[in-house]
Motif scaffolding. Structure first.
Motif, short mmCIF file in Angstrom:
data_model
loop_
_atom_site.label_atom_id
_atom_site.label_comp_id
_atom_site.label_asym_id
_atom_site.label_seq_id
_atom_site.Cartn_x
_atom_site.Cartn_y
_atom_site.Cartn_z
N UNK A 1 32.98 -63.41 38.60
CA UNK A 1 33.23 -62.85 36.95
C UNK A 1 32.66 -64.60 36.76
N UNK A 2 33.94 -65.23 37.55
CA UNK A 2 32.98 -67.15 36.31
C UNK A 2 31.76 -67.56 37.23
N UNK A 3 30.84 -67.21 37.25
CA UNK A 3 29.43 -67.66 37.90
C UNK A 3 28.58 -67.21 36.68
N UNK A 4 29.06 -65.70 37.04
CA UNK A 4 28.22 -64.57 36.37
C UNK A 4 28.46 -65.55 34.55
N UNK A 5 29.60 -65.89 34.32
CA UNK A 5 29.79 -66.36 33.09
C UNK A 5 29.27 -67.21 32.79
N UNK B 1 27.78 -71.50 48.28
CA UNK B 1 27.70 -71.95 46.29
C UNK B 1 26.75 -71.41 46.14
N UNK B 2 25.56 -71.88 46.94
CA UNK B 2 24.46 -72.06 46.60
C UNK B 2 23.58 -70.48 46.28
N UNK B 3 24.12 -70.22 46.97
CA UNK B 3 23.86 -68.81 47.11
C UNK B 3 24.53 -67.79 46.28
N UNK B 4 25.08 -67.51 46.27
CA UNK B 4 25.88 -66.89 45.14
C UNK B 4 25.43 -66.96 43.80
N UNK B 5 24.55 -68.61 43.30
CA UNK B 5 24.55 -68.89 41.98
C UNK B 5 23.17 -68.58 42.07
N UNK B 6 22.18 -68.26 43.32
CA UNK B 6 21.46 -67.70 42.88
C UNK B 6 21.13 -66.38 43.34
N UNK B 7 21.39 -65.67 43.34
CA UNK B 7 21.95 -64.23 43.93
C UNK B 7 23.04 -64.56 42.06
#
Lengths: 322, 417
Positions: free
Chosen positions: A165-169, B279-285
């Motif tokens: 949720x944090x990343x998405x926001x 962490x980078x992959x989470x961002x890209x996804x």
């Protein structure tokens, strides 16, 4: 501005206009140089930025770097903005500079948020509203979010807000409002970042001038690379010849060596072009030696590359493609 | 007609050695000797080697070939040559074989080219031209958003990273393809049923902290940034990934953080820091999902690079996008250069010759040929040596100066040192 030299001497008045203009440009170039340029920006810091124990570190950092700052309330609390003295980029006589004490707002803004505030904003979905009011208050500004203590807060409190949720926001506000963010866990790091932004902003005129140069040429140029050749007397000329040849795409060191072993100086190649009938194929059959040992096989330069090198040295059309 | 490079890979470059090794290995295996394992290893590495080896000795460069085995092969080869010299000579004449293959390839190309010819005549010609800059229009629901991963991102140094990347994307059900990208490491295309491909205006350059440091040190950093900016993609994202504790990355962190900030402020990149590859992959996804959300209900139109305008993602339902093909061709490293461009690059190889000066010289003499003609027109060596010294360049209009002018003269005109 105290840093700008005082009254022009009488000698300058009698200088011819061309020289005077050059002198002004030289002075203006000096002012945009890295190092010098820091004297021409000032940081505007909203007093609330100095909350949560951040104040001392931020002010100390700016003091260290010798950057001027003013603590004054901004349209939106917790923002940091920059102004540039017009006199930095003005290429005119120092008399005019003294008159111009004008500061112009730069198009960058920082917004400081605490970790718990980010979590709160995600929970009650108010992040978009925040960004909207920021973009409204500072139109044409790029906004960067500085987030302080988010990881620590998430570790200590059970927040019910997931990592995703944090990343998405944060990614959403990046895409929609073009707003980058940075996370900091210590006030030293955050203060350092404000220093980095100040330095980068101070150098904008200098970097822009450099970038314009490249875009004129439409290709990336630099001569500070480690392969550049120093020539003293005639020492270094043969290495320069090798470097010249390897500028062509597909010309490897071995290929260049093959050409150099036959034509040790550019002049010899140029003369060969003048006297031969088929310049295009002059180099085609030249053998390229590969490394010693059992792998050694010969390879020709080939007609394609031979033609390219011929074109480079014989064409009068600067825009001919190689 | 431009030349073409043909790559010839022999199916079995060393038939004799392969045959003998196989024989020896099976013998050893029958007798249960330990040497069978050594022989198997030698055979494996010989199979991987693409070029003919002339003697047993030459095999020494391969893994699994010790001095004894090389000697044995040499002996066997000598014996064989005595018996079958003619046959042997024919088989080792590799050059001849290549020529034969090249001939065959050319013939085949000629054959292939023939039926294609009628296409270039009459009506069909017009039809073909249309497909080159064919209108591409995609309406909502008619296309998929696909993440492209550069092959560089997956090749080379770290196979583990690739597997991890692709596994992660699979597990998050993200549509992706691995391709060679002309610039950047990740980007997104919209693909319709007719396989048209439009590029979304986002591109990611991923750098682990140590790569980031080394790219700054060797100058690739500036060149890469320049290439990305030239691509005219609206949103350039620099993804900087921590490497452990970032303590042994080659440059101090303050330098790296300043460089990252400069990239944001001076070059207009968005900067994203991540703690790890995962962490980078989470961002890209995450970014992929957001882009699908944002673009799936828009109407997309393929337009040429020069007509691309910045998109305001929230208020336009109709967006112009670059065709992926155009992006990839133009931003590729291997683009062709003009005579003047190469000439400028050549001049810059001299240490004291700045970009300003190289541009000033080539403004006056845009090709090597024109400079040489000017040298020939000079009346004296002295005049020729000073030919360039008064050319001025840059904001400050500084002259080239007599030193550089003389070096360049000597470079092109000396016959001996």
């Amino acid at each position: 501005m105290s840093t700008i030299q005082k009254s022009p001497s009488k000698r300058m008045k009698t200088m011819d206009p061309q020289k005077l203009e050059l002198k002004n440009i030289r002075e203006q170039q000096r002012r945009i140089k890295p190092g010098e340029c820091l004297k021409f920006v000032r940081v505007l810091i909203d007093p609330e930025c100095l909350c949560a124990g951040l104040g001392p570190q931020i002010l100390q950092k700016l003091g260290e770097l010798g950057i001027k700052y003013e603590v004054q309330s901004q349209k939106i609390p917790r923002t940091v903005l920059w102004e540039r003295a017009e006199s930095q980029t003005l290429a005119s006589s120092s008399e005019m500079l003294k008159l111009s004490d004008k500061y112009i707002r730069e198009s960058q803004a920082l917004f400081i948020m605490l970790g718990e505030e980010v979590i709160e904003a995600i929970k009650n979905k108010s992040m978009h509203n925040q960004l909207q009011s920021l973009t409204k208050a500072y139109p044409n500004c790029s906004i960067t979010l500085l987030i302080f203590g988010l990881k620590k807060f998430c570790r200590q409190e059970s927040t019910n807000v997931k990592r995703y949720d944090i990343e998405k926001c944060l990614t959403e506000i990046q895409i929609i409002y073009n707003c980058s963010h940075r996370l900091f866990e210590t006030s030293v790091e955050l203060a350092a970042a404000i220093g980095q932004f100040s330095k980068a902003i101070a150098e904008i005129p200098f970097k822009k001038q450099q970038a314009d140069k490249y875009s004129d040429a439409n290709l990336f140029l630099s001569n500070d690379n480690k392969d550049c050749v120093r020539v003293e007397g005639t020492a270094g000329l043969s290495r320069l010849w090798q470097q010249h040849l390897t500028r062509l795409p597909l010309v490897t060191l071995e290929t260049a060596e093959a050409i150099i072993s036959k034509y040790p100086k550019p002049k010899q190649l140029l003369e060969a072009y003048e006297t031969c009938d088929d310049g295009q194929n002059l180099l085609a059959d030249l053998k390229i030696r590969r490394a010693g040992g059992p792998l050694t096989t010969d390879r020709r330069i080939g007609t394609e590359l031979s033609r390219k090198i011929y074109t480079l040295y014989n064409s009068l059309d600067p825009n001919e493609k190689l | 007609m431009t030349g073409q490079r043909i790559e010839v890979i022999p199916k079995d470059p060393n038939p004799l050695f392969t045959k003998w090794l196989k024989e020896w290995q099976s013998e050893a295996a029958k007798k249960g000797l330990k040497s069978q394992y050594a022989l198997r290893e030698a055979l494996e590495s010989l199979k991987k080697y693409p070029l003919p080896l002339e003697s047993g000795r030459d095999c020494a460069i391969l893994k699994g070939f010790g001095p004894k085995l090389c000697m044995l092969l040499n002996q066997k080869l000598e014996e064989y040559k005595e018996g079958h010299l003619e046959e042997y000579n024919k088989s080792v004449n590799f050059g001849e074989q290549i020529k034969e293959v090249a001939k065959k390839v050319k013939e085949k190309q000629r054959k292939d080219a023939r039926p294609a010819k009628p296409k270039t005549q009459g009506k069909k010609n017009i039809a073909e031209d249309c497909s080159a800059d064919e209108q591409v229009l995609m309406s909502p629901g008619s296309f998929d958003v696909v993440l492209l991963v550069d092959t560089q991102e997956t090749l080379g140094k770290n196979k583990k990273t690739l597997d991890e990347t692709l596994l992660y994307l699979d597990s998050h059900k993200i549509k992706y393809e691995v391709r060679r990208l002309g610039a950047g490491d990740f980007c997104w295309i919209c693909v319709d049923s007719a396989k048209h491909e439009l590029l979304l205006p986002y591109i990611i350059e991923r750098k682990r902290m140590d790569d980031f440091a080394s790219s700054i040190r060797d100058g690739r950093f500036h060149e890469q940034k320049f290439r990305l900016r030239e691509s005219k993609i609206q949103n350039l994202i620099y993804l900087i990934e921590s490497y452990g504790s970032n303590q042994h990355v080659g440059l101090p962190m303050t330098t790296l953080l300043q460089a990252a900030t400069n990239t944001q402020i001076h070059s207009g990149f968005q900067i994203k820091f991540t703690d790890s590859h995962r962490d980078s992959l989470l961002y890209i996804a995450t970014l992929t999902k957001i882009l699908i959300d944002q673009f799936q209900n828009k109407v997309l139109l393929g337009i040429p690079k020069e007509d691309i305008k910045p998109i305001n993602i929230t208020d336009s339902n109709f967006v112009g996008l670059m065709k992926f093909k155009e992006f990839n061709e133009q931003s590729s490293k291997a683009r062709s250069f003009t005579v003047r461009e190469i000439f400028i690059k050549q001049l810059l190889q001299l240490k004291s010759l700045s970009v300003d000066k190289a541009l000033a010289i080539t403004a006056m003499y845009p090709t090597p040929s024109s400079l040489l003609a000017a040298y020939r027109a000079c009346n004296s060596t002295d005049e020729a040596e000073k030919l360039l010294s008064n050319i001025r360049g840059g904001v400050l209009k500084r002259p080239i100066g007599p030193v550089i002018s003389k070096i360049i003269y000597q470079f092109y005109n000396n016959l001996s040192d």
